[in-house]
Enzyme design. Structure first.
Site, PDB file in Angstrom:
ATOM      1  N   ASP A 134      46.899  16.200 -25.575  1.00 44.21           N
ATOM      2  CA  ASP A 134      46.066  15.006 -25.457  1.00 44.21           C
ATOM      3  C   ASP A 134      44.596  15.305 -25.164  1.00 44.21           C
ATOM      4  OD1 ASP A 134      45.535  12.241 -25.422  1.00 44.21           O
ATOM      5  OD2 ASP A 134      45.765  12.176 -23.263  1.00 44.21           O
ATOM      6  N   SER A 139      43.600  17.599 -32.626  1.00 49.00           N
ATOM      7  CA  SER A 139      44.210  16.273 -32.731  1.00 49.00           C
ATOM      8  C   SER A 139      45.725  16.438 -32.732  1.00 49.00           C
ATOM      9  CB  SER A 139      43.765  15.577 -34.020  1.00 49.00           C
ATOM     10  OG  SER A 139      44.591  14.464 -34.288  1.00 49.00           O
ATOM     11  N   ASP A 140      46.376  15.959 -31.660  1.00 55.62           N
ATOM     12  CA  ASP A 140      47.836  16.081 -31.566  1.00 55.62           C
ATOM     13  C   ASP A 140      48.518  15.488 -32.789  1.00 55.62           C
ATOM     14  OD1 ASP A 140      47.432  17.079 -28.994  1.00 55.62           O
ATOM     15  OD2 ASP A 140      47.685  15.134 -28.040  1.00 55.62           O
ATOM     16  N   GLN A 220      40.502   0.953 -20.335  1.00 50.58           N
ATOM     17  CA  GLN A 220      40.114   2.147 -19.593  1.00 50.58           C
ATOM     18  C   GLN A 220      38.618   2.223 -19.288  1.00 50.58           C
ATOM     19  OE1 GLN A 220      42.182   5.776 -21.220  1.00 50.58           O
ATOM     20  NE2 GLN A 220      43.014   4.303 -22.676  1.00 50.58           N
ATOM     21  N   LYS A 222      34.993   1.076 -17.564  1.00 48.41           N
ATOM     22  CA  LYS A 222      34.714   0.742 -16.163  1.00 48.41           C
ATOM     23  C   LYS A 222      33.676  -0.366 -15.985  1.00 48.41           C
ATOM     24  CE  LYS A 222      36.030   5.162 -14.107  1.00 48.41           C
ATOM     25  NZ  LYS A 222      35.665   6.237 -13.164  1.00 48.41           N
ATOM     26  N   LYS A 297      40.980   3.283  -9.764  1.00 45.98           N
ATOM     27  CA  LYS A 297      41.482   1.917  -9.554  1.00 45.98           C
ATOM     28  C   LYS A 297      40.565   0.839 -10.136  1.00 45.98           C
ATOM     29  CE  LYS A 297      39.486   0.818  -5.008  1.00 45.98           C
ATOM     30  NZ  LYS A 297      39.754   0.346  -3.654  1.00 45.98           N
ATOM     31  N   LYS A 298      39.285   1.133 -10.356  1.00 47.36           N
ATOM     32  CA  LYS A 298      38.351   0.087 -10.761  1.00 47.36           C
ATOM     33  C   LYS A 298      38.751  -0.616 -12.058  1.00 47.36           C
ATOM     34  CE  LYS A 298      33.430  -0.806 -11.629  1.00 47.36           C
ATOM     35  NZ  LYS A 298      32.087  -0.204 -11.745  1.00 47.36           N
TER      36      LYS A 298
END
Length: 381
Positions: A134, A139-140, A220, A222, A297-298
């Site tokens: 990842d 690129s997986d 994801q 912020k 956590k934000k």
């Protein structure tokens, strides 16, 4: 031993340590991928989380000199949760995507790959091996596709015949010349369900993703979530499974092969209100073991506030008002203002008016003013 004999042993060993599927390909450059990545960059479709150097993403020999082969592995993860808690009017719940159920998959995959790497070095002590999952440069999905693990679906996921797209991927680059496996031909055909179902239109065309519109990416970030995506977020706290859920190839696919991937229902579908005031230490202790916590956590708190707004949860007014007036972070205060505007009512209106008198941050004030307009428009109508 020949490369073919070594391969046979590696395949047998992989099964003994709980690797669900394994495939082999050459370490040749990923020419087609390089062109796709350049197009992605030119169109501004990249998320910023990926490796920026396209050469490193497509030239395995830059990562391991004299590389000859790449081994791709896949581990199947569950798509259904046993004893999933219900969301109630008093206790609304959010949801983490399936890829964040159970223990962080990066750790689970690394444990398997470390064992596989050690076994390969026992077979050939002169070999060199580099593993990644990842966050590595390669690129997986591109490796998995060329190694015959599965084909690249229109939803940009690797779809395996055995497990659908509910698989974690990792790879090992090695100097051993293993015989390559044959890629699997594209099976999507004329099906366009994932493209049609994408909540934000992030799947521009089959196989091309505008990451900046993708809810999985947006959860994801912020900063302030752009307003046009807030309602589309629903109650998602991390990730998005829509394009996988509608895929016909995933129908009936649900595998519980690995105990460490089983979700804790209270973590995978947590109550929303407690997330608004959770302390750093408690968040790390509770959510630290899952992959969805990697950004802290934000983002989770911001998304929880948006979810409460989307639920129009009046029982959350005390928590939202507290956050609006006491939280030191502008993004959290401003998002709480938006949620209060969605919930409406006199209590929300009074809280917004009082906050407006004290607030100094321009972005938060903009959110407060927009929310007050929503509340006032409701009163007029």
């Amino acid at each position: 031993m020949t490369g073919a004999q070594l391969k046979e042993k590696v395949v047998a060993y992989s099964k003994s340590i709980g690797i669900d599927k394994i495939g082999f390909t050459t370490a040749d450059p990923f020419v087609e991928l390089k062109e796709r990545l350049r197009t992605q960059q030119e169109l501004g479709f990249q998320s910023g989380f990926e490796e920026a150097d396209i050469e490193k993403r497509t030239e395995p020999e830059l990562l391991l000199p004299k590389a000859r082969s790449i081994i791709s592995i896949a581990l199947a993860y569950p798509s259904k949760m046993k004893d999933a808690p219900r969301s109630t009017k008093e206790d609304r719940r959010g949801i983490f995507c399936r890829a964040s159920w159970g223990r962080d998959y990066h750790d689970v995959l690394r444990e398997r790959m470390n064992k596989l790497q050690q076994y390969i070095l026992e077979l050939d002590p002169e070999a060199k091996v580099v593993s990644m999952v990842d966050t590595g440069e390669l690129s997986d999905r591109a490796v998995a596709e060329r190694a015959g693990i599965g084909w690249s679906g229109k939803n940009c996921a690797t779809i395996t015949p055995e497990f659908g797209s509910y698989v974690y991927l990792g790879e090992l680059i090695t100097t051993i010349p293993f015989p390559p496996d044959q890629p699997i031909s594209d099976q999507c055909g004329t099906c366009n369900k994932c493209v049609d179902a994408c909540p934000t239109g992030a799947l521009v065309t089959g196989g091309q993703l505008d990451s900046n519109k993708c809810i999985a990416f947006l959860t994801q970030t912020k900063g302030f979530l752009p307003e046009q995506y807030r309602e589309k977020l629903g109650n998602r706290l991390y990730g998005c499974d829509t394009c996988q859920q509608v895929c016909p190839e995933n129908k009936g696919m649900d595998f519980h092969h690995h105990a460490e991937m089983e979700p804790d229902p209270e973590l995978a579908k947590p109550k929303l209100k407690p997330l608004l005031t959770i302390r750093n230490r408690e968040f790390k202790e509770k959510f630290g073991p899952v992959s969805g916590s990697w950004r802290g956590k934000k983002p989770i708190q911001r998304n929880a506030i948006i979810a409460l707004g989307n639920f129009k949860d009046e029982t959350a007014l005390p928590e939202l008002i507290y956050v609006l007036t006491e939280d030191p972070r502008p993004v959290i205060r401003g998002t709480a203002a938006w949620a209060l505007g969605k919930i409406k009512g006199s209590q929300a209106e009074n809280a917004l008016k009082q906050a407006k008198e004290r607030e100094k941050d321009k972005d938060v004030l903009d959110e407060i003013n927009r929310s007050l307009k929503m509340v006032e428009n409701q009163a007029i109508s």
